[in-house]
Design a protein around this motif. Sequence first.
Motif, short mmCIF file in Angstrom:
data_model
loop_
_atom_site.label_atom_id
_atom_site.label_comp_id
_atom_site.label_asym_id
_atom_site.label_seq_id
_atom_site.Cartn_x
_atom_site.Cartn_y
_atom_site.Cartn_z
N LEU A 55 11.84 11.31 -6.14
CA LEU A 55 11.42 11.27 -4.74
C LEU A 55 11.20 12.66 -4.16
CD1 LEU A 55 13.70 8.38 -3.46
CD2 LEU A 55 11.39 8.28 -4.42
N ASN A 56 11.96 13.66 -4.63
CA ASN A 56 11.76 15.02 -4.12
C ASN A 56 10.38 15.54 -4.51
OD1 ASN A 56 12.61 15.03 -6.82
ND2 ASN A 56 13.35 17.14 -6.69
N GLU A 57 9.89 15.18 -5.69
CA GLU A 57 8.55 15.59 -6.10
C GLU A 57 7.49 14.90 -5.26
OE1 GLU A 57 9.46 16.40 -10.86
OE2 GLU A 57 8.19 14.72 -10.24
N THR B 104 2.17 4.56 -0.89
CA THR B 104 2.26 3.12 -0.73
C THR B 104 3.48 2.66 -1.51
OG1 THR B 104 -0.12 2.80 -0.48
CG2 THR B 104 1.15 0.90 -1.22
N VAL B 105 4.33 1.86 -0.90
CA VAL B 105 5.57 1.40 -1.52
C VAL B 105 5.46 -0.08 -1.81
CG1 VAL B 105 8.07 1.23 -1.28
CG2 VAL B 105 6.84 3.14 -0.20
N LEU B 106 5.73 -0.45 -3.08
CA LEU B 106 5.73 -1.85 -3.49
C LEU B 106 7.16 -2.34 -3.65
CD1 LEU B 106 2.93 -1.97 -6.24
CD2 LEU B 106 2.70 -2.23 -3.76
N ARG B 107 7.38 -3.59 -3.27
CA ARG B 107 8.68 -4.22 -3.51
C ARG B 107 8.44 -5.69 -3.81
NH1 ARG B 107 12.77 -4.76 1.32
NH2 ARG B 107 12.08 -2.63 1.68
N GLY B 108 8.87 -6.13 -4.98
CA GLY B 108 8.69 -7.53 -5.36
C GLY B 108 7.25 -7.96 -5.42
N GLY B 109 6.36 -7.04 -5.83
CA GLY B 109 4.96 -7.38 -5.98
C GLY B 109 4.14 -7.29 -4.71
N LYS B 110 4.79 -6.99 -3.58
CA LYS B 110 4.09 -6.89 -2.30
C LYS B 110 4.17 -5.46 -1.76
CE LYS B 110 5.19 -11.63 -0.88
NZ LYS B 110 5.78 -12.50 0.19
N VAL B 111 3.27 -5.13 -0.85
CA VAL B 111 3.33 -3.84 -0.17
C VAL B 111 4.46 -3.88 0.85
CG1 VAL B 111 2.13 -2.21 1.33
CG2 VAL B 111 0.89 -3.35 -0.52
N ALA B 112 5.45 -3.00 0.64
CA ALA B 112 6.59 -2.94 1.56
C ALA B 112 6.32 -1.97 2.70
CB ALA B 112 7.85 -2.51 0.82
N GLY B 113 5.34 -1.09 2.53
CA GLY B 113 5.03 -0.16 3.60
C GLY B 113 4.20 1.02 3.11
N HIS B 114 3.70 1.77 4.05
CA HIS B 114 2.97 3.01 3.79
C HIS B 114 3.67 4.13 4.56
CE1 HIS B 114 -0.42 0.70 2.10
NE2 HIS B 114 -0.24 -0.13 3.12
N CYS B 115 3.59 5.34 4.05
CA CYS B 115 4.24 6.44 4.76
C CYS B 115 3.64 7.77 4.33
CB CYS B 115 5.75 6.45 4.48
SG CYS B 115 6.18 6.84 2.77
N ILE B 116 4.00 8.82 5.06
CA ILE B 116 3.69 10.20 4.68
C ILE B 116 4.98 10.78 4.08
CG2 ILE B 116 2.98 12.48 5.49
CD1 ILE B 116 1.47 11.05 7.75
N PRO B 117 5.04 10.98 2.77
CA PRO B 117 6.32 11.36 2.14
C PRO B 117 6.95 12.62 2.71
CG PRO B 117 4.72 10.71 0.48
CD PRO B 117 3.98 10.79 1.78
N GLY B 118 6.12 13.60 3.09
CA GLY B 118 6.66 14.84 3.62
C GLY B 118 7.42 14.67 4.91
N GLU B 119 7.21 13.54 5.58
CA GLU B 119 7.90 13.28 6.84
C GLU B 119 9.11 12.36 6.65
OE1 GLU B 119 4.95 11.73 9.48
OE2 GLU B 119 3.79 13.61 9.54
N CYS B 120 9.42 12.02 5.39
CA CYS B 120 10.54 11.13 5.10
C CYS B 120 11.59 11.84 4.26
CB CYS B 120 10.06 9.88 4.33
SG CYS B 120 8.83 8.89 5.20
N SER B 121 12.82 11.39 4.35
CA SER B 121 13.88 11.88 3.47
C SER B 121 13.90 11.04 2.20
CB SER B 121 15.24 11.79 4.16
OG SER B 121 15.59 10.43 4.38
N ASP B 122 14.59 11.54 1.17
CA ASP B 122 14.77 10.74 -0.05
C ASP B 122 15.40 9.39 0.27
OD1 ASP B 122 13.68 12.77 -1.51
OD2 ASP B 122 15.52 13.35 -2.55
N ARG B 123 16.37 9.41 1.19
CA ARG B 123 17.07 8.17 1.53
C ARG B 123 16.13 7.17 2.19
NH1 ARG B 123 22.22 6.80 1.64
NH2 ARG B 123 22.82 8.94 1.14
#
Length: 521
Positions: free
Chosen positions: A199-201, A210-229
């Motif tokens: 996640l740091n990379e 784009t984040v997938l969970r259970g075969g579905k799109v769980a959300g979209h985000c800008i990684p640089g604005e998010c923490s690893d957690r």
Amino acid sequence: MSNPARLQLRRISKRYPGCLANDAIDLSIQPGEIHALLGENGAGKSTLMKIIYGVTQADTGEIIWQGQPLKVRNPAQARSLGIGMVFQHFSLFETLSVAQNIALALGPVAGSPKALEPRIREVSARYGMALEPERLVHSLSIGERQRVEIIRCLMQDIRLLILDEPTSVLTPQEADELFVTLRRLAGEGCSILFISHKLNEVRALCHSATVLRGGKVAGHCIPGECSDRQLAQMMVGEAANLIDPYPKAQGASDFLQVDALSWHNPDPFGCALHGINLNVRSGELVGIAGVAGNGQDELLALLCGEVRLPVSQSRHIRIDQQPVAHLRPDARRHKGMAFVPAERLGHGAVPDMSLADNALLTAFQQGLVSRGLIRHERVRALAELIIQQFGVKTPNSDAQARSLSGGNLQKFILGREILQQPKLLIAAHPTWGVDVGAAATIHRALIALRDAGAAILVISEDLDELFQISDRIGALCSGRLSPLKDTAHTHLVEVGGWMAGQFETPATPSFALGACHVAIP
């Protein structure tokens, strides 16, 4: 009017028997964008990549390529469109040269390998990934082999580059060099789809995710604005304790001792070992870093008993003060050793056998066999206990090993070994290619076993993982082992230097970096 997206996926779905791998996936990538695709094992990432690259076909949904609807029928068509993919497992012929491998990939339009050599030099120099076209692949480091895969894509008119876990086999320095190249490509308008569990990379490199969970799109985000957690929480839901460091331990007395272990590998493509000195104490976890091909496989084979030494050299490896280098694997298991191999299918588990039968393979000494007869009810009970305690996602213990995702099979194999309550656990790449949730489960199990008094040796190419769980750490390079150091008293840069051969050992003089199986710029 704004330019169309380079690639759009609209409501892509793909079903396999008993599994909806992709469920109405929407994804958009712009020209010059580095886009991360995140998700736990089994979330549907690999299936989606295969659909984009033409390896498999979607059941429903639409692919829009540069504004036009399209059906990608096979990888050859994908390459003709400018879509290239570098898989996690390289597909190179080791006995052929760099130029010959690239010529095979490009097909008849490439011409002869000799004619390709000037262009390979030009393209590789342009992107800071220098290659010698005439070198045989077996003589290249893992980092250099990855360069061949990428240059092979760049020799086409590349417009979308898909990278699957590209840094899992690289030193931190090589990963930094790769990121420079990817940013340069993006600056020239190439779109990049980047799959990684680090996640740091992702936060440092990618413009969007784009984040997938259970075969579905769980959300979209800008990684640089998010923490690893925050990223982990999007991937697996509850993110507590997924990425926290573990308290360090000192350990008690030495349980595994390796003294002046040298071994000549008869395989011309293998690595010899030179004067390995290593100790692992009861109640501590020792981590060994290193780029693949620097002696890890050879050391593991000698430690677990797959390769044995003559009785006269048996004292080079001792378990609980007893010489064991001449003993078979089952005899070492009698002395308290358990082993998690690097290769899950075929080495850690038999693909076509059920999970119950795979549990029996190494745990047969745990009361599962009586007077030569298998006690099937106990075997099944053990398999069900592993599935329950380690959160293995599978219908039941009758499922074939090959039906599990990589992360779930790894949890099963590790659980099988840990539930035997070993005094010594040797684990190779325990979370390779595993999502953050499965990795956390595995890490907690390793730390619990350590805290119960077991000696644990982990060999991994993931430095972040080793710093998180190891009490002491070292690195292998060209068959030589660096000194071991308390993890709290070293840092990523120093260990990365050890992985590149920048160390001296008391038993051997300093050696040239060029001999190390790693690309040095």
